[in-house]
Scaffold this motif. Sequence first.
Motif, PDB file in Angstrom:
ATOM      1  N   ASP A  25       0.836  -1.209   0.000  1.00  0.00           N
ATOM      2  CA  ASP A  25       0.000   0.000   0.000  1.00  0.00           C
ATOM      3  C   ASP A  25       0.864   1.249   0.000  1.00  0.00           C
ATOM      4  O   ASP A  25       1.905   1.295   0.672  1.00  0.00           O
ATOM      5  N   PRO A  26       0.429   2.297  -0.726  1.00  0.00           N
ATOM      6  CA  PRO A  26       1.244   3.515  -0.813  1.00  0.00           C
ATOM      7  C   PRO A  26       1.548   4.164   0.539  1.00  0.00           C
ATOM      8  O   PRO A  26       2.601   4.782   0.696  1.00  0.00           O
ATOM      9  N   TYR A  27       0.651   4.008   1.543  1.00  0.00           N
ATOM     10  CA  TYR A  27       0.896   4.651   2.836  1.00  0.00           C
ATOM     11  C   TYR A  27       2.199   4.156   3.480  1.00  0.00           C
ATOM     12  O   TYR A  27       2.784   4.849   4.325  1.00  0.00           O
ATOM     13  N   LEU A  28       2.663   2.962   3.073  1.00  0.00           N
ATOM     14  CA  LEU A  28       3.898   2.434   3.655  1.00  0.00           C
ATOM     15  C   LEU A  28       5.085   3.344   3.368  1.00  0.00           C
ATOM     16  O   LEU A  28       6.058   3.359   4.132  1.00  0.00           O
ATOM     17  N   ARG A  29       5.001   4.121   2.272  1.00  0.00           N
ATOM     18  CA  ARG A  29       6.098   5.066   1.979  1.00  0.00           C
ATOM     19  C   ARG A  29       6.237   6.079   3.107  1.00  0.00           C
ATOM     20  O   ARG A  29       7.352   6.423   3.517  1.00  0.00           O
ATOM     21  N   ASN A  30       5.110   6.555   3.626  1.00  0.00           N
ATOM     22  CA  ASN A  30       5.179   7.524   4.726  1.00  0.00           C
ATOM     23  C   ASN A  30       5.716   6.892   5.998  1.00  0.00           C
ATOM     24  O   ASN A  30       6.334   7.563   6.830  1.00  0.00           O
ATOM     25  N   SER A  31       5.480   5.590   6.162  1.00  0.00           N
ATOM     26  CA  SER A  31       5.998   4.884   7.335  1.00  0.00           C
ATOM     27  C   SER A  31       7.509   4.696   7.267  1.00  0.00           C
ATOM     28  O   SER A  31       8.148   4.375   8.268  1.00  0.00           O
ATOM     29  N   MET A  32       8.089   4.904   6.070  1.00  0.00           N
ATOM     30  CA  MET A  32       9.537   4.761   5.913  1.00  0.00           C
ATOM     31  C   MET A  32      10.286   6.050   6.252  1.00  0.00           C
ATOM     32  O   MET A  32      11.516   6.061   6.284  1.00  0.00           O
ATOM     33  N   LYS A  33       9.532   7.126   6.482  1.00  0.00           N
ATOM     34  CA  LYS A  33      10.174   8.398   6.804  1.00  0.00           C
ATOM     35  C   LYS A  33      10.517   8.456   8.291  1.00  0.00           C
ATOM     36  O   LYS A  33       9.853   7.834   9.127  1.00  0.00           O
ATOM     37  N   LYS A  34      11.553   9.235   8.606  1.00  0.00           N
ATOM     38  CA  LYS A  34      11.902   9.443  10.002  1.00  0.00           C
ATOM     39  C   LYS A  34      10.727  10.131  10.687  1.00  0.00           C
ATOM     40  O   LYS A  34      10.153  11.078  10.147  1.00  0.00           O
ATOM     41  N   PRO A  35      10.320   9.643  11.893  1.00  0.00           N
ATOM     42  CA  PRO A  35       9.149  10.251  12.529  1.00  0.00           C
ATOM     43  C   PRO A  35       9.397  11.716  12.870  1.00  0.00           C
ATOM     44  O   PRO A  35      10.485  12.086  13.303  1.00  0.00           O
ATOM     45  N   VAL A  36       8.381  12.547  12.607  1.00  0.00           N
ATOM     46  CA  VAL A  36       8.445  13.965  12.972  1.00  0.00           C
ATOM     47  C   VAL A  36       7.242  14.283  13.835  1.00  0.00           C
ATOM     48  O   VAL A  36       6.215  13.610  13.759  1.00  0.00           O
ATOM     49  N   SER A  37       7.354  15.296  14.651  1.00  0.00           N
ATOM     50  CA  SER A  37       6.240  15.633  15.537  1.00  0.00           C
ATOM     51  C   SER A  37       5.046  16.059  14.694  1.00  0.00           C
ATOM     52  O   SER A  37       5.198  16.746  13.685  1.00  0.00           O
ATOM     53  N   GLY A  38       3.869  15.640  15.109  1.00  0.00           N
ATOM     54  CA  GLY A  38       2.651  15.978  14.377  1.00  0.00           C
ATOM     55  C   GLY A  38       2.265  14.964  13.333  1.00  0.00           C
ATOM     56  O   GLY A  38       1.170  15.014  12.793  1.00  0.00           O
ATOM     57  N   SER A  39       3.167  14.008  13.006  1.00  0.00           N
ATOM     58  CA  SER A  39       2.841  12.985  12.015  1.00  0.00           C
ATOM     59  C   SER A  39       2.002  11.900  12.668  1.00  0.00           C
ATOM     60  O   SER A  39       2.245  11.508  13.802  1.00  0.00           O
ATOM     61  N   VAL A  40       0.984  11.419  11.916  1.00  0.00           N
ATOM     62  CA  VAL A  40       0.153  10.341  12.455  1.00  0.00           C
ATOM     63  C   VAL A  40       0.546   8.990  11.869  1.00  0.00           C
ATOM     64  O   VAL A  40       0.055   7.958  12.298  1.00  0.00           O
TER      65      VAL A  40
END
Length: 352
Positions: A61-76
């Motif tokens: 699923d495309p959302y997995l790309r966002n899960s590969m980013k370093k966590p930043v404050s405010g990200s869900v």
Amino acid sequence: MSSGSDHDEQVISNKQIIFNDYVSGFPKESDMHVNVSGTIKLKVPEGSNGIVVKNLYLSCDPYLRNSMKKPVSGSVANSLKPGSPIVGYGVAKVLDSGHPNFKKGDLVWGTTGWEEYSLITDLQNFFKIQHTDVPLSYYTGILGMPGMTAYAGFYEICSPKKGEHVFISAASGAVGQLVGQFAKLLGCYVVGSAGSKEKVDLLKNKFKFDDAFNYKEEPDLDAALKRYFPEGIDIYFENVGGRMLDAVLLNMRVHGRIAVCGMISQYNLDKPEGVHNLMHVIYKRVRIQGFTVFDYYHLYTKLLDLVLPHIAEGKIVYVEDIAEGLESGPAALIGLFSGLNVGKQVVLVSHE
């Protein structure tokens, strides 16, 4: 409940797809690797209310790309852990259970690891599969998270009415192909965009969209939308963002609705593109609403009640792109971002 055979106590090998490190820019297969030395016990630890499962299908699923980013404050988005297996949706068979709602032999879908076997301790949004007269892989798609996403975004967010004009971007993907068919069943005029001739043909011939176009062949997206929607757009189901969203804003009708499901054109950019035509939201009194599927799982039985009869009658069809073998997972996932998949991308880990 747990069985106490010696077999369950043994440690067996457990092949895994490991996430190497946080990614910026376009992801690559080398951001993951296959670990063949993993092991697992096929028994739930004493006192745990988790389950041990054998993974059958994994969902790309495309959302997995966002899960590969370093966590930043405010990200869900829940970030993946470097050095640990990729985590995403999948279909699995329960091998052992310490939880009263699941028993050995149950088929389930929910969030699992990209590995042959998983110990799952967080069973929130985990579902037992009751209907097995459809392909099990459908529970990664039409009967799983993408199906729930399409249902919630279209019916709950867009408040559609018969005869309205509906535009869907990334329309041949896991969610878009369903939104278009829901809209057609309701009597709407439906147009989708996709990135190849094959996908455009699929939208028109298989999913029965009224029309479709290849956005890569349209230098002027505003002109393209005016061609397909001379009277404007009532509902835009947003999957891509960027230039497409900007063009859509110029073509919305008064009191139009935009359900913001995803923005795949932006996921690999370190600096997201801006949107320039937001004044049209005021002129046209347009409602733009983002949403996440987690808020709508309480409606899951409504999705099944709607979709299962339509599948049986052939009124809703679903196209999957199935890659065979756990090792094919990284290439299948990366292929999403260059449009290599045709339909819902699934990885077959094991036949039952």
